[in-house]
Write a protein that holds these residues in place. Structure first.
Motif, short mmCIF file in Angstrom:
data_model
loop_
_atom_site.label_atom_id
_atom_site.label_comp_id
_atom_site.label_asym_id
_atom_site.label_seq_id
_atom_site.Cartn_x
_atom_site.Cartn_y
_atom_site.Cartn_z
N THR A 83 43.32 144.87 -16.15
CA THR A 83 43.11 145.25 -14.41
C THR A 83 42.73 143.97 -13.73
N ALA A 84 42.09 143.21 -14.29
CA ALA A 84 41.53 141.71 -14.01
C ALA A 84 42.81 140.89 -13.53
N ASN A 85 43.53 140.99 -14.44
CA ASN A 85 44.93 140.05 -14.24
C ASN A 85 45.80 140.75 -13.31
N LEU A 86 45.72 141.99 -13.14
CA LEU A 86 46.53 142.72 -11.85
C LEU A 86 45.81 142.22 -10.55
N PHE A 87 44.65 142.53 -10.42
CA PHE A 87 43.95 142.16 -9.32
C PHE A 87 44.13 140.65 -8.94
N TYR A 91 45.99 139.28 -5.44
CA TYR A 91 45.04 138.30 -4.63
C TYR A 91 45.22 136.97 -4.81
N LYS A 92 46.53 136.27 -5.32
CA LYS A 92 47.10 135.17 -5.57
C LYS A 92 45.83 134.15 -6.34
N GLY A 93 45.27 134.74 -7.38
CA GLY A 93 44.27 133.96 -8.46
C GLY A 93 45.34 133.39 -9.49
N ASP A 94 44.66 132.62 -10.37
CA ASP A 94 45.31 131.87 -11.25
C ASP A 94 45.44 132.75 -12.66
N ILE A 95 46.61 133.39 -12.88
CA ILE A 95 46.71 134.73 -13.83
C ILE A 95 46.65 133.78 -15.26
N ALA A 96 47.31 132.63 -15.40
CA ALA A 96 46.98 132.00 -16.81
C ALA A 96 45.58 131.79 -17.15
N LEU A 97 44.56 131.41 -16.10
CA LEU A 97 43.15 131.45 -16.48
C LEU A 97 42.92 132.81 -16.74
N ASN A 98 43.15 133.88 -15.90
CA ASN A 98 42.77 135.00 -16.32
C ASN A 98 43.00 135.69 -17.70
N ILE A 99 44.27 135.27 -18.07
CA ILE A 99 44.55 135.74 -19.52
C ILE A 99 43.61 134.91 -20.22
N THR A 100 43.42 133.95 -20.13
CA THR A 100 42.54 132.91 -21.00
C THR A 100 41.44 133.33 -21.21
N LEU A 101 40.66 133.86 -20.12
CA LEU A 101 39.22 134.44 -20.05
C LEU A 101 39.12 135.64 -20.79
N THR A 102 40.45 136.35 -20.47
CA THR A 102 40.33 138.07 -21.35
C THR A 102 40.59 137.71 -22.78
N GLY A 223 32.84 123.28 -7.74
CA GLY A 223 33.85 122.52 -7.43
C GLY A 223 35.36 123.24 -8.19
N ILE A 224 35.27 124.49 -8.53
CA ILE A 224 36.60 124.87 -9.04
C ILE A 224 37.51 125.45 -7.86
N PRO A 225 38.76 125.17 -7.91
CA PRO A 225 39.65 125.31 -6.68
C PRO A 225 39.46 127.01 -6.54
N ALA A 226 39.76 127.35 -5.35
CA ALA A 226 39.83 128.75 -4.86
C ALA A 226 40.47 129.57 -5.75
N PHE A 227 41.71 129.38 -6.03
CA PHE A 227 42.57 130.27 -6.93
C PHE A 227 42.15 130.46 -8.08
N THR A 277 40.53 141.08 -0.54
CA THR A 277 41.13 140.77 0.77
C THR A 277 40.08 140.01 1.37
N LEU A 278 38.71 139.91 1.45
CA LEU A 278 37.85 139.14 1.78
C LEU A 278 38.01 137.78 1.77
N ILE A 279 37.80 137.60 0.33
CA ILE A 279 38.13 136.00 -0.17
C ILE A 279 39.46 135.38 -0.05
#
Length: 300
Positions: A83-87, A91-102, A223-227, A277-279
């Protein structure tokens, strides 16, 4: 719910969901840690140290009843998931990083979740020795998390077409199963439900908001980029409540312990959507950074 269904069906259903998580993972997802070590380390520290400490403080400050305190700590110890990957995608996050973290989180949680839960039981429950996670139960948690993920990864590695065909049905099954397990937990404790909402509703609400906020702003402060911070926020802020409830109902076998995760699940998606939406508005000036690593890059 019949005890046989709880002890057999719930772990089996969770195993299918965790195998579905494995269908999305490849060995390179673990190797990618070396590409973004700072973001991964910060996210893991937030997940394992900061959030569990905050969950503990919430339990103490709000004087939660012992079983609900254990349930909140169990929720805090549960990793993120698909679900984190979907969100992150929405909301234009770094999915590759999401998958790595998961991927990394799922492995680490097999070891840290029993430790955190045993600490919570020992601290909050005076006769905790009667409900603690002894070695056999710790092994059960380990098997529930890691073995199905490993099977899913093997399917992805040797039968990618099968993995692609199974991906959507397993995702649908995960959503349906989450709804069913919430209903089951609520029905089992229906006579005490309003009391539980009054006792732990504010605690889970605070925990949800704090998880998302820390997950985004701590990486940004370093200093981590927003995405990439968005990826961290959703991975840290969207806990695997299905895992928490299944462990509460089967391994610990105390329905009250499942209540924080059940109540959390009721509004988690709403707050995650509002937060996303806010971020997105907050980080509008960093969109050029997001374009450097397209969100869909992890899909290939």
């Amino acid at each position: 719910m019949d005890s046989g269904i709880i002890t057999i069906f719930l772990p089996l259903a969770l195993a299918i969901i965790m195998a579905g998580l494995g269908l999305e993972l490849r060995p390179k997802d673990f190797a990618r840690v070396t590409q973004h070590p700072k973001a991964v380390i910060l996210a893991l520290l937030c997940q394992l140290v900061v959030l569990t400490s905050i969950a503990f403080l919430i339990c103490k400050l709000l004087a939660l009843p012992p079983l609900l305190a254990v349930g909140l700590m169990l929720l805090a110890a549960s990793p993120g998931g698909p679900t984190a990957n979907l969100f992150s995608y929405l909301y234009k996050g770094d999915i590759a990083l999401n998958i790595t973290l998961t991927a990394v989180n799922s492995v680490i949680a097999a070891f840290t979740l029993p430790l955190i839960v045993n600490f919570a039981i020992a601290h909050f429950i005076q006769d905790g020795q009667h409900v603690g996670l002894q070695f056999s139960k710790i092994l059960q948690v380990f098997l529930i998390i890691l073995i199905p993920v490993g099977i899913g990864m093997l399917v992805r590695r040797y039968a990618e077409n099968v993995a692609e065909r199974l991906n959507k049905p397993v995702r649908i099954f995960a959503v349906v199963f989450l709804i069913l397990i919430i209903i089951a937990a609520v029905l089992k404790e229906r006579h005490n439900m309003m009391a539980y909402i009054g006792q732990v509703g504010i605690a889970t609400l605070l925990f949800c908001i704090v998880s998302l906020t820390i997950g985004y702003f701590v990486p940004r402060l370093f200093g981590i980029p927003a995405f990439q911070a968005k990826a961290c926020a959703f991975e840290i802020g969207i806990h695997n409540s299905t895992l928490a409830m299944t462990i509460a109902l089967t391994v610990i076998a105390i329905p009250a312990v499942a209540m924080p995760a059940a109540i959390y699940s009721m509004f988690m998606y709403i707050f995650a959507a509002i937060f996303g939406t806010l971020i997105n508005r907050f980080s509008a000036g960093d969109e050029n950074l997001a374009e450097l690593t397209p969100p869909t890059s992890a899909q290939g």
